[in-house]
Design a protein around this motif. Structure first.
Motif, PDB file in Angstrom:
ATOM      1  N   ASN A  41       0.870  -1.172   0.000  1.00  0.00           N
ATOM      2  CA  ASN A  41       0.000   0.000   0.000  1.00  0.00           C
ATOM      3  C   ASN A  41       0.905   1.218   0.000  1.00  0.00           C
ATOM      4  O   ASN A  41       1.928   1.239   0.671  1.00  0.00           O
ATOM      5  N   SER A  42       0.509   2.247  -0.760  1.00  0.00           N
ATOM      6  CA  SER A  42       1.330   3.455  -0.796  1.00  0.00           C
ATOM      7  C   SER A  42       0.454   4.679  -0.597  1.00  0.00           C
ATOM      8  O   SER A  42      -0.738   4.654  -0.911  1.00  0.00           O
ATOM      9  N   HIS A  43       1.043   5.709  -0.047  1.00  0.00           N
ATOM     10  CA  HIS A  43       0.337   6.986   0.089  1.00  0.00           C
ATOM     11  C   HIS A  43       1.350   8.116   0.166  1.00  0.00           C
ATOM     12  O   HIS A  43       2.524   7.905   0.469  1.00  0.00           O
ATOM     13  N   ARG A  44       0.868   9.299  -0.160  1.00  0.00           N
ATOM     14  CA  ARG A  44       1.685  10.505  -0.077  1.00  0.00           C
ATOM     15  C   ARG A  44       1.103  11.390   1.012  1.00  0.00           C
ATOM     16  O   ARG A  44      -0.003  11.901   0.871  1.00  0.00           O
ATOM     17  N   PRO A  45       1.837  11.558   2.094  1.00  0.00           N
ATOM     18  CA  PRO A  45       1.346  12.454   3.150  1.00  0.00           C
ATOM     19  C   PRO A  45       1.216  13.877   2.616  1.00  0.00           C
ATOM     20  O   PRO A  45       1.897  14.259   1.653  1.00  0.00           O
ATOM     21  N   PRO A  46       0.340  14.685   3.210  1.00  0.00           N
ATOM     22  CA  PRO A  46       0.152  16.048   2.718  1.00  0.00           C
ATOM     23  C   PRO A  46       1.404  16.902   2.885  1.00  0.00           C
ATOM     24  O   PRO A  46       2.242  16.633   3.739  1.00  0.00           O
ATOM     25  N   VAL A  47       1.508  17.927   2.056  1.00  0.00           N
ATOM     26  CA  VAL A  47       2.644  18.846   2.099  1.00  0.00           C
ATOM     27  C   VAL A  47       2.588  19.663   3.385  1.00  0.00           C
ATOM     28  O   VAL A  47       1.521  20.129   3.788  1.00  0.00           O
ATOM     29  N   HIS A  50       7.936  24.830   1.179  1.00  0.00           N
ATOM     30  CA  HIS A  50       7.308  23.528   1.347  1.00  0.00           C
ATOM     31  C   HIS A  50       8.385  22.510   1.658  1.00  0.00           C
ATOM     32  O   HIS A  50       9.423  22.466   0.995  1.00  0.00           O
ATOM     33  N   LEU A  51       8.126  21.693   2.672  1.00  0.00           N
ATOM     34  CA  LEU A  51       9.078  20.650   3.010  1.00  0.00           C
ATOM     35  C   LEU A  51       9.057  19.576   1.923  1.00  0.00           C
ATOM     36  O   LEU A  51       8.092  19.428   1.189  1.00  0.00           O
ATOM     37  N   VAL A  52      10.131  18.825   1.827  1.00  0.00           N
ATOM     38  CA  VAL A  52      10.293  17.840   0.768  1.00  0.00           C
ATOM     39  C   VAL A  52       9.185  16.795   0.844  1.00  0.00           C
ATOM     40  O   VAL A  52       8.872  16.276   1.909  1.00  0.00           O
ATOM     41  N   ARG A  53       8.594  16.508  -0.302  1.00  0.00           N
ATOM     42  CA  ARG A  53       7.550  15.488  -0.366  1.00  0.00           C
ATOM     43  C   ARG A  53       8.194  14.119  -0.538  1.00  0.00           C
ATOM     44  O   ARG A  53       9.265  13.989  -1.092  1.00  0.00           O
ATOM     45  N   TYR A  54       7.488  13.125  -0.109  1.00  0.00           N
ATOM     46  CA  TYR A  54       7.951  11.755  -0.242  1.00  0.00           C
ATOM     47  C   TYR A  54       6.735  10.848  -0.344  1.00  0.00           C
ATOM     48  O   TYR A  54       5.597  11.273  -0.140  1.00  0.00           O
ATOM     49  N   LYS A  55       6.978   9.615  -0.660  1.00  0.00           N
ATOM     50  CA  LYS A  55       5.934   8.605  -0.736  1.00  0.00           C
ATOM     51  C   LYS A  55       6.257   7.562   0.318  1.00  0.00           C
ATOM     52  O   LYS A  55       7.415   7.203   0.508  1.00  0.00           O
ATOM     53  N   ARG A  56       5.253   7.085   1.009  1.00  0.00           N
ATOM     54  CA  ARG A  56       5.446   6.054   2.022  1.00  0.00           C
ATOM     55  C   ARG A  56       4.749   4.780   1.559  1.00  0.00           C
ATOM     56  O   ARG A  56       3.618   4.832   1.105  1.00  0.00           O
ATOM     57  N   MET A  57       5.448   3.665   1.665  1.00  0.00           N
ATOM     58  CA  MET A  57       4.867   2.379   1.285  1.00  0.00           C
ATOM     59  C   MET A  57       4.843   1.456   2.481  1.00  0.00           C
ATOM     60  O   MET A  57       5.815   1.370   3.225  1.00  0.00           O
ATOM     61  N   ILE A  58       3.715   0.779   2.649  1.00  0.00           N
ATOM     62  CA  ILE A  58       3.555  -0.224   3.697  1.00  0.00           C
ATOM     63  C   ILE A  58       3.570  -1.578   3.003  1.00  0.00           C
ATOM     64  O   ILE A  58       2.710  -1.872   2.175  1.00  0.00           O
ATOM     65  N   ILE A  59       4.558  -2.395   3.335  1.00  0.00           N
ATOM     66  CA  ILE A  59       4.766  -3.671   2.684  1.00  0.00           C
ATOM     67  C   ILE A  59       4.306  -4.772   3.622  1.00  0.00           C
ATOM     68  O   ILE A  59       4.768  -4.862   4.756  1.00  0.00           O
ATOM     69  N   THR A  60       3.381  -5.615   3.147  1.00  0.00           N
ATOM     70  CA  THR A  60       2.905  -6.755   3.906  1.00  0.00           C
ATOM     71  C   THR A  60       3.591  -7.999   3.361  1.00  0.00           C
ATOM     72  O   THR A  60       3.542  -8.260   2.159  1.00  0.00           O
ATOM     73  N   LEU A  61       4.213  -8.761   4.255  1.00  0.00           N
ATOM     74  CA  LEU A  61       4.922  -9.966   3.842  1.00  0.00           C
ATOM     75  C   LEU A  61       4.041 -11.197   3.991  1.00  0.00           C
ATOM     76  O   LEU A  61       3.111 -11.218   4.799  1.00  0.00           O
TER      77      LEU A  61
END
Length: 95
Positions: free
Chosen positions: A55-61, A72-83
């Motif tokens: 699952n992936s999402h981009r937190p707000p700026v 604006h602080l640097v944007r990033y993408k966060r991924m939640i990996i289920t094994l």
């Protein structure tokens, strides 16, 4: 494959992500341009595990104010990996 290694930035350890570890879910910050398929292949090859879902999402700026200047602080993408069951990623040395 060396290019994707630069795209997976770091594992995330917060109260919520530590609770997710019990469900075999690991959170990573990744580059904005990376996609789920690239990250899945890299995680499976680097840690020798099998990924069940991502699952992936981009937190707000977030805005930072310095007087009248707004940055604006640097944007990033966060991924939640289920094994898949039976696999784990050693985030701590004693795992």
């Amino acid at each position: 494959m060396g290019g994707i290694m630069d795209k997976v930035k770091k594992p995330i350890l917060t109260e919520k992500t530590i609770r997710l570890l019990e469900k075999k879910q690991y959170s990573f910050d990744v580059d904005l341009n990376s996609n789920k398929t690239e990250v899945k292949h890299w995680i499976e090859n680097f840690f020798n595990v099998k990924v069940k879902a991502i699952n992936s999402h981009r937190p707000p700026v977030k805005k930072k104010y310095a007087g009248s200047l707004v940055t604006h602080l640097v944007r990033y993408k966060r991924m939640i990996i289920t094994l898949k069951p039976g696999y784990s990623i050693p985030l701590f040395p004693n795992e």
